[in-house]
Design a protein around this motif. Sequence first.
Motif, PDB file in Angstrom:
ATOM      1  N   UNK A 114      15.570  -7.624   2.386  1.00 37.05           N
ATOM      2  CA  UNK A 114      14.250  -7.207   2.856  1.00 37.05           C
ATOM      3  C   UNK A 114      14.371  -6.546   4.228  1.00 37.05           C
ATOM      4  N   UNK A 115      13.865  -5.333   4.351  1.00 40.27           N
ATOM      5  CA  UNK A 115      13.918  -4.639   5.635  1.00 40.27           C
ATOM      6  C   UNK A 115      12.826  -3.574   5.730  1.00 40.27           C
ATOM      7  N   UNK A 116      12.116  -3.604   6.839  1.00 42.63           N
ATOM      8  CA  UNK A 116      10.987  -2.706   7.051  1.00 42.63           C
ATOM      9  C   UNK A 116      11.427  -1.260   7.168  1.00 42.63           C
ATOM     10  N   UNK A 117      12.664  -1.013   7.573  1.00 45.82           N
ATOM     11  CA  UNK A 117      13.127   0.365   7.712  1.00 45.82           C
ATOM     12  C   UNK A 117      13.107   1.072   6.360  1.00 45.82           C
ATOM     13  N   UNK A 118      13.351   0.342   5.251  1.00 46.39           N
ATOM     14  CA  UNK A 118      13.261   0.961   3.928  1.00 46.39           C
ATOM     15  C   UNK A 118      11.856   1.507   3.692  1.00 46.39           C
ATOM     16  N   UNK A 119      10.839   0.730   4.056  1.00 42.42           N
ATOM     17  CA  UNK A 119       9.462   1.178   3.848  1.00 42.42           C
ATOM     18  C   UNK A 119       9.116   2.334   4.780  1.00 42.42           C
ATOM     19  N   UNK A 120       9.674   2.328   5.984  1.00 45.37           N
ATOM     20  CA  UNK A 120       9.466   3.449   6.890  1.00 45.37           C
ATOM     21  C   UNK A 120      10.015   4.739   6.280  1.00 45.37           C
ATOM     22  N   UNK A 121      11.159   4.648   5.618  1.00 39.74           N
ATOM     23  CA  UNK A 121      11.738   5.817   4.953  1.00 39.74           C
ATOM     24  C   UNK A 121      10.838   6.275   3.808  1.00 39.74           C
ATOM     25  N   UNK A 122      10.251   5.332   3.060  1.00 38.40           N
ATOM     26  CA  UNK A 122       9.301   5.700   2.013  1.00 38.40           C
ATOM     27  C   UNK A 122       8.084   6.407   2.609  1.00 38.40           C
ATOM     28  N   UNK A 123       7.646   5.967   3.774  1.00 33.72           N
ATOM     29  CA  UNK A 123       6.534   6.640   4.437  1.00 33.72           C
ATOM     30  C   UNK A 123       6.885   8.063   4.817  1.00 33.72           C
ATOM     31  N   UNK A 149       0.836  -1.197   0.000  1.00 32.16           N
ATOM     32  CA  UNK A 149       0.000   0.000   0.000  1.00 32.16           C
ATOM     33  C   UNK A 149       0.873   1.250   0.000  1.00 32.16           C
ATOM     34  N   UNK A 150       1.987   1.214   0.718  1.00 28.80           N
ATOM     35  CA  UNK A 150       2.923   2.331   0.697  1.00 28.80           C
ATOM     36  C   UNK A 150       3.477   2.533  -0.714  1.00 28.80           C
ATOM     37  N   UNK A 151       3.730   1.438  -1.415  1.00 33.61           N
ATOM     38  CA  UNK A 151       4.178   1.539  -2.809  1.00 33.61           C
ATOM     39  C   UNK A 151       3.160   2.309  -3.648  1.00 33.61           C
ATOM     40  N   UNK A 152       1.881   2.039  -3.441  1.00 29.68           N
ATOM     41  CA  UNK A 152       0.847   2.773  -4.163  1.00 29.68           C
ATOM     42  C   UNK A 152       0.912   4.267  -3.849  1.00 29.68           C
ATOM     43  N   UNK A 155      15.254   2.110  -2.916  1.00 27.70           N
ATOM     44  CA  UNK A 155      14.570   1.871  -1.645  1.00 27.70           C
ATOM     45  C   UNK A 155      13.304   1.067  -1.879  1.00 27.70           C
ATOM     46  N   UNK A 156      12.549   1.390  -2.924  1.00 32.52           N
ATOM     47  CA  UNK A 156      11.355   0.625  -3.266  1.00 32.52           C
ATOM     48  C   UNK A 156      11.686  -0.843  -3.524  1.00 32.52           C
ATOM     49  N   UNK A 157      12.824  -1.087  -4.110  1.00 33.29           N
ATOM     50  CA  UNK A 157      13.225  -2.451  -4.460  1.00 33.29           C
ATOM     51  C   UNK A 157      13.911  -3.188  -3.308  1.00 33.29           C
ATOM     52  N   UNK A 158      13.970  -2.588  -2.123  1.00 36.09           N
ATOM     53  CA  UNK A 158      14.685  -3.167  -0.982  1.00 36.09           C
ATOM     54  C   UNK A 158      16.162  -3.403  -1.323  1.00 36.09           C
ATOM     55  N   UNK A 159      16.746  -2.451  -2.011  1.00 42.84           N
ATOM     56  CA  UNK A 159      18.149  -2.528  -2.381  1.00 42.84           C
ATOM     57  C   UNK A 159      18.894  -1.267  -1.938  1.00 42.84           C
ATOM     58  N   UNK A 166       1.108   0.114 -11.869  1.00 45.95           N
ATOM     59  CA  UNK A 166       0.782  -1.266 -11.503  1.00 45.95           C
ATOM     60  C   UNK A 166       1.798  -2.218 -12.134  1.00 45.95           C
ATOM     61  N   UNK A 167       2.064  -2.037 -13.424  1.00 39.34           N
ATOM     62  CA  UNK A 167       2.990  -2.927 -14.129  1.00 39.34           C
ATOM     63  C   UNK A 167       4.408  -2.772 -13.607  1.00 39.34           C
ATOM     64  N   UNK A 168       4.834  -1.535 -13.389  1.00 42.73           N
ATOM     65  CA  UNK A 168       6.202  -1.291 -12.943  1.00 42.73           C
ATOM     66  C   UNK A 168       6.444  -1.828 -11.542  1.00 42.73           C
ATOM     67  N   UNK A 169       5.515  -1.577 -10.633  1.00 45.85           N
ATOM     68  CA  UNK A 169       5.748  -1.933  -9.235  1.00 45.85           C
ATOM     69  C   UNK A 169       5.639  -3.425  -8.979  1.00 45.85           C
TER      70      UNK A 169
END
Length: 409
Positions: A241-250, A145-148, A186-190, A330-333
Motif C-alpha cells: 500500500x502506497x499513496x504515491x501509486x494513487x498520485x501517479x494515477x491522478x 474516488x480516483x479509481x472511479x 498500479x490500481x492494485x497497489x502492486x 464497480x464489480x471489477x474495482x
Amino acid sequence: MQRALLSAAAVFTLGVAPLTALAQPVLPPQVASGAHSDVPVAVQGLRWAMNDANVNSLTFRSMDTLFTTRSVPRSGPVWQLPRNDHQLDFTYDFQGQTYTPEQFLDRTFTNALLVMKDGKIVYENYLNNSDPSTRFMGWSMTKSLTSLLVGFALEEGRIQSLDDAIDSYLPELKGSGYEGVTIRQVLQMRSGVDYEERYDFANPGVAATNHINALVKNTERFVTPALTLKRLHAPGEVFQYKTIDTAVLGLLVERVSGGSTIASYMAQRLWEPLGAESDGFFIMDGPPGVGREFNGAGFNATLRDYARVGLMMMNGGRANGRQVVSPEWVALSTAPTEAAPEGQMGYGMQWWTFGDTAYAALGLQGQYIYVDPETRTVVVKLSYFPPADMTASDETAAFLAAASAWTPD
C-alpha cells in the motif's frame, strides 16, 4: 489609590517584559531544514500538527483553512435520499464486551455517522459542533474516488486498456521503477516501486519526507518522487500500500482528460451526475498555478455526499436516475485481487474488501464509506482516531459487521 498603584505596576511590568515573549513560532527541524517555503511559519506548524489527537477533531473538518484548495462544484438536481429514521437498536461485541451504538460514537472518536438500509437513511448524527454542511477530510477514501476517475477514462476510451504500461501515457516515468508497470498493477497497489508508506517523522524516510515537502511546505509536488523511484519488487507480485501509486494515477487522469484538472474532470464525470448537494474540494500541494490536487488522500465532502458515493456503488454505479459508472467497473474495482486470509481485509483497485461481498473506501484515522450489497447497507463514519490507534479501527470493524447484519424493525 489602589487602582492607581495597580495601573502603574501594570505599565512597569509591560515596560520590562522580555522580548522573547514576542518570538515567532519555531518549526521542528524536519520542517525547518531543506528548501525554503513561502507558506507562513504558523501555517506550516498547523499542518505539521493536523493529525495530532488534541486537534484532529477540528482540523479534519477545517482543511480549507489550512490549505489552498480546488473546488469540485456540484450542479443540477440533487439526488434526494429518502429517510426511514430509526434507532440503532442493536449491539456489537468487542474484546469480550457488548456495547451499544451510542457507546460506539465516543469510544471510536466519531465526528459524524450515517447508516443507510435499502437506499434509505435510517440514522444520521453529527458530533463536536459539526453539521450537515460540514465538509470532512476523506484522507485515503480519496483513493477510491480516483479509481472511479480511472474507470471513467477507460469507458471513454481515453485509456485503451488497463494492461497498457502506464509510462506509455506518462513518458516522464520511463527510467523509473514505474516503467513497464501496467495501469492495472498500479490500481492494485502492486507497482513494485520502492516507496515504504511509513510516517516516522522523527526519522523521516521517503514517504514522510514527501509529506513534509509537498503538504507541509509546498516546495514540491506530491507525485514528483515517482519520477525517480527505483524498483523493489517485480510488478504485480507484491501488494504494498502506497499513496504515491494513487498520485501517479491522478497524473494519468490529468494527462488523458484533455487538458482538464482532476477536480474539473471529477466534477463533470462524478459530482454532477451523482447529484451531490454540496461542493467538494481537494487540498492542493502548492499555490495556484503550481500545485496539484492531492488525489491520494486530499478530498473533502459532506457526510451525505460520501453516502451518495456509497449508495451509487451499491446500486451498481447508478445514481440520481442515471448510470454514472458502469456496473462492470464497480464489480471489477471492488473485487479482491487475491483471496485474503480469514478475518483479514483484501484489496481490489483502490478499494478495501471485507469477506465475500462487502468493501469500503478507507481513510487515515477512521474515515469509512462501507458498502455491503448483500445486506443493502451503506455506513459512512468520519472520525478523529488518535494516530496509530488500531484499537478504534478494530472496534469499528466489529460495529460495521453488526450494522450490516442488523435489520430495522
